[in-house]
Design a protein around this motif. Sequence first.
Motif, PDB file in Angstrom:
ATOM      1  N   VAL A 242       7.249   2.341  -4.391  1.00  0.00           N
ATOM      2  CA  VAL A 242       6.072   1.685  -3.825  1.00  0.00           C
ATOM      3  C   VAL A 242       4.975   1.764  -4.873  1.00  0.00           C
ATOM      4  CG1 VAL A 242       6.526   2.081  -1.373  1.00  0.00           C
ATOM      5  CG2 VAL A 242       5.411   3.872  -2.716  1.00  0.00           C
ATOM      6  N   SER A 243       4.055   0.805  -4.819  1.00  0.00           N
ATOM      7  CA  SER A 243       2.928   0.858  -5.744  1.00  0.00           C
ATOM      8  C   SER A 243       1.788   0.011  -5.190  1.00  0.00           C
ATOM      9  CB  SER A 243       3.323   0.343  -7.138  1.00  0.00           C
ATOM     10  OG  SER A 243       3.679  -1.028  -7.090  1.00  0.00           O
ATOM     11  N   CYS A 244       0.588   0.372  -5.582  1.00  0.00           N
ATOM     12  CA  CYS A 244      -0.603  -0.405  -5.233  1.00  0.00           C
ATOM     13  C   CYS A 244      -1.749   0.077  -6.107  1.00  0.00           C
ATOM     14  CB  CYS A 244      -0.949  -0.266  -3.748  1.00  0.00           C
ATOM     15  SG  CYS A 244      -1.568   1.370  -3.277  1.00  0.00           S
ATOM     16  N   LYS A 245      -2.847  -0.667  -6.100  1.00  0.00           N
ATOM     17  CA  LYS A 245      -4.037  -0.199  -6.788  1.00  0.00           C
ATOM     18  C   LYS A 245      -4.572   1.044  -6.077  1.00  0.00           C
ATOM     19  CE  LYS A 245      -5.494  -4.762  -8.396  1.00  0.00           C
ATOM     20  NZ  LYS A 245      -6.555  -5.808  -8.304  1.00  0.00           N
ATOM     21  N   ILE A 246      -5.055   1.987  -6.843  1.00  0.00           N
ATOM     22  CA  ILE A 246      -5.628   3.199  -6.246  1.00  0.00           C
ATOM     23  C   ILE A 246      -6.745   2.828  -5.272  1.00  0.00           C
ATOM     24  CG2 ILE A 246      -6.946   5.299  -6.739  1.00  0.00           C
ATOM     25  CD1 ILE A 246      -5.276   5.598  -9.298  1.00  0.00           C
ATOM     26  N   ASP A 247      -7.470   1.770  -5.573  1.00  0.00           N
ATOM     27  CA  ASP A 247      -8.558   1.314  -4.690  1.00  0.00           C
ATOM     28  C   ASP A 247      -8.038   0.897  -3.315  1.00  0.00           C
ATOM     29  OD1 ASP A 247     -10.370   1.758  -6.685  1.00  0.00           O
ATOM     30  OD2 ASP A 247     -10.506  -0.345  -7.314  1.00  0.00           O
ATOM     31  N   ASP A 248      -6.745   0.560  -3.230  1.00  0.00           N
ATOM     32  CA  ASP A 248      -6.172   0.072  -1.971  1.00  0.00           C
ATOM     33  C   ASP A 248      -5.438   1.156  -1.179  1.00  0.00           C
ATOM     34  OD1 ASP A 248      -7.095  -2.459  -2.542  1.00  0.00           O
ATOM     35  OD2 ASP A 248      -5.226  -3.096  -3.510  1.00  0.00           O
ATOM     36  N   LEU A 249      -5.473   2.395  -1.666  1.00  0.00           N
ATOM     37  CA  LEU A 249      -4.746   3.454  -0.950  1.00  0.00           C
ATOM     38  C   LEU A 249      -5.325   3.696   0.438  1.00  0.00           C
ATOM     39  CD1 LEU A 249      -3.964   6.055  -3.756  1.00  0.00           C
ATOM     40  CD2 LEU A 249      -2.323   4.776  -2.398  1.00  0.00           C
ATOM     41  N   LYS A 250      -6.638   3.670   0.556  1.00  0.00           N
ATOM     42  CA  LYS A 250      -7.316   3.711   1.864  1.00  0.00           C
ATOM     43  C   LYS A 250      -6.766   4.797   2.779  1.00  0.00           C
ATOM     44  CE  LYS A 250      -8.071  -1.293   1.677  1.00  0.00           C
ATOM     45  NZ  LYS A 250      -7.665  -2.604   2.238  1.00  0.00           N
ATOM     46  N   ASP A 251      -6.732   6.025   2.301  1.00  0.00           N
ATOM     47  CA  ASP A 251      -6.301   7.116   3.183  1.00  0.00           C
ATOM     48  C   ASP A 251      -7.441   7.479   4.128  1.00  0.00           C
ATOM     49  OD1 ASP A 251      -4.064   9.245   3.543  1.00  0.00           O
ATOM     50  OD2 ASP A 251      -5.941  10.362   3.587  1.00  0.00           O
ATOM     51  N   ASP A 252      -7.101   7.769   5.383  1.00  0.00           N
ATOM     52  CA  ASP A 252      -8.123   8.010   6.408  1.00  0.00           C
ATOM     53  C   ASP A 252      -8.424   9.488   6.626  1.00  0.00           C
ATOM     54  OD1 ASP A 252      -5.788   8.819   7.563  1.00  0.00           O
ATOM     55  OD2 ASP A 252      -5.858   7.394   9.242  1.00  0.00           O
ATOM     56  N   SER A 253      -8.110  10.315   5.624  1.00  0.00           N
ATOM     57  CA  SER A 253      -8.273  11.759   5.792  1.00  0.00           C
ATOM     58  C   SER A 253      -9.680  12.250   5.463  1.00  0.00           C
ATOM     59  CB  SER A 253      -7.272  12.493   4.899  1.00  0.00           C
ATOM     60  OG  SER A 253      -7.521  12.184   3.546  1.00  0.00           O
ATOM     61  N   GLY A 254     -10.484  11.370   4.914  1.00  0.00           N
ATOM     62  CA  GLY A 254     -11.856  11.777   4.588  1.00  0.00           C
ATOM     63  C   GLY A 254     -12.080  12.046   3.119  1.00  0.00           C
ATOM     64  N   ILE A 255     -11.030  12.050   2.301  1.00  0.00           N
ATOM     65  CA  ILE A 255     -11.213  12.213   0.859  1.00  0.00           C
ATOM     66  C   ILE A 255     -11.157  10.832   0.209  1.00  0.00           C
ATOM     67  CG2 ILE A 255     -10.216  14.516   0.889  1.00  0.00           C
ATOM     68  CD1 ILE A 255      -7.700  13.394  -0.397  1.00  0.00           C
ATOM     69  N   SER A 256     -11.673  10.730  -0.992  1.00  0.00           N
ATOM     70  CA  SER A 256     -11.715   9.441  -1.680  1.00  0.00           C
ATOM     71  C   SER A 256     -10.310   9.029  -2.116  1.00  0.00           C
ATOM     72  CB  SER A 256     -12.624   9.522  -2.904  1.00  0.00           C
ATOM     73  OG  SER A 256     -12.022  10.335  -3.910  1.00  0.00           O
ATOM     74  N   ASN A 257     -10.146   7.735  -2.383  1.00  0.00           N
ATOM     75  CA  ASN A 257      -8.859   7.226  -2.864  1.00  0.00           C
ATOM     76  C   ASN A 257      -8.468   7.887  -4.176  1.00  0.00           C
ATOM     77  OD1 ASN A 257      -9.069   5.568  -0.687  1.00  0.00           O
ATOM     78  ND2 ASN A 257      -9.294   3.658  -1.838  1.00  0.00           N
ATOM     79  N   GLU A 258      -9.449   8.077  -5.045  1.00  0.00           N
ATOM     80  CA  GLU A 258      -9.180   8.673  -6.357  1.00  0.00           C
ATOM     81  C   GLU A 258      -8.719  10.121  -6.214  1.00  0.00           C
ATOM     82  OE1 GLU A 258     -11.882   6.979  -5.548  1.00  0.00           O
ATOM     83  OE2 GLU A 258     -11.560   5.156  -6.748  1.00  0.00           O
ATOM     84  N   GLU A 259      -9.385  10.874  -5.343  1.00  0.00           N
ATOM     85  CA  GLU A 259      -8.990  12.269  -5.137  1.00  0.00           C
ATOM     86  C   GLU A 259      -7.600  12.343  -4.497  1.00  0.00           C
ATOM     87  OE1 GLU A 259     -10.381  16.430  -2.949  1.00  0.00           O
ATOM     88  OE2 GLU A 259     -11.585  14.605  -2.694  1.00  0.00           O
ATOM     89  N   PHE A 260      -7.339  11.453  -3.522  1.00  0.00           N
ATOM     90  CA  PHE A 260      -6.022  11.435  -2.888  1.00  0.00           C
ATOM     91  C   PHE A 260      -4.923  11.173  -3.921  1.00  0.00           C
ATOM     92  CE2 PHE A 260      -2.548   8.870  -1.082  1.00  0.00           C
ATOM     93  CZ  PHE A 260      -2.034   9.783  -0.166  1.00  0.00           C
TER      94      PHE A 260
END
Length: 442
Positions: A242-260
């Motif tokens: 799987v792959s995507c832009k880091i900007d599109d990771l959109k994790d809902d845990s409260g941390i930023s996409n970059e940190e995730f």
Amino acid sequence: MNHQPVEGFSKLTKQGKIDWIVNEYLEGNEEYQQILKQYWNEDPDLQKLHEEFSENTISNFYMPYGIAPNFLIDGKLLALPMAVEESSVVAAASKSAKFWLDKGGFKTTIINTKKLGHTHFIFKVESHKLQHFFNFKLKQKLFEATEDITKNMRSRGGGILNIRLVDKTAEMDHYFQLKASFDTVDSMGANFINSCLEQFGKTLKEEVANADDFTQEEKDSLQVVMNILSNYTPDCIVRAEVSCKIDDLKDDSGISNEEFAWKFKQAVTIAEIEPFRATTHNKGIMNGVDAVVIATGNDFRATEACAHAYAARNGKYSSLTHCTTDNGVFRFWIDLPISVGVVGGLTNLHPLVKFSLALLGKPSAQELMSILAVSGLAQNFAALRSLVTTGIQKGHMKMHLFNILNQMGATEEEKQYFVNYFKDKTVSHHEVIAELERIRNK
């Protein structure tokens, strides 16, 4: 209590087997008779079918059969059948499938489909002499001797790909192998491969006995030890990613996409270099793989053995999955060695296996390889996503909650109470017991 051995156990009726077990080991307790019988299928023909899958069968052992929907694999939307008893496996796979659904889904590549088997033999002869004999006399004879066995497989596009003589005398005195590679198309191929190898062993003995290349003493030294396929198939391998832009990771845990993305990659790297972590990491991958392997009537023990051998192929046990975060792109993938079939074995016998394969669109063996790799990758993504954000216990223990409550004999009303009670809390075994006692006392 001193138990006595039994003669002719396999010849007893099913009831006779149960009577002996309960009387000999369980003090004649009628409750155990009923435990076994409550899992018998009411349809006698279906029960008989299941009993004949194995030996000395006295009952059926049930496992939950669940569905993980929304898997977009190579452009096809699939629902995966999963036979597994561990809490949160199906939920985690489903969550990963949903996460990647709008990001292009899972992509797979079949890297190779070669399977292996060996004739292992001891021969007190100089290696160069045996190699010459193999090259100019034996190899062609081996192909000819197996023509009848391979005829049907060859008609389907498979068969024996190659045969090599392998000199292992540096590791064990006088030890050699005939190492053969096979393509078994849509079957797992164990019986086909083993039949070919057993013929190799016979042909080897016959050709050596009739050859003028060896002395009589050398001929007498030949001992074929065994002929058997290998469940280690490093050249039968599939990649899922799987792959995507880091900007599109959109994790809902409260941390930023970059940190995730950063934490996720660190977690994978730790599993690549630390065997203690890699073992648990890969076990989680196999949670997903095995569940679909079992549901499709394949051999999960072979799958496990192969995967773990492959994980240690470089001399150190390591992660089966890998991750990069280069140029703003998150990429996560698995290379999984796996040998499975969609014909033969239980695939034409077990009703739920037939259902599973129909649900998956009656895949080829290669398509099933892809599905299995995806199920493992999805499971690993879900586990790592939890580990680097909320922690593994929050989701896992919520799924385990009903196991705890069932052990305590909780009512449906009590179960609903606890679903609400732990809506915003992490489940712990201790707190469940304490709160259950409190509300019952109240």
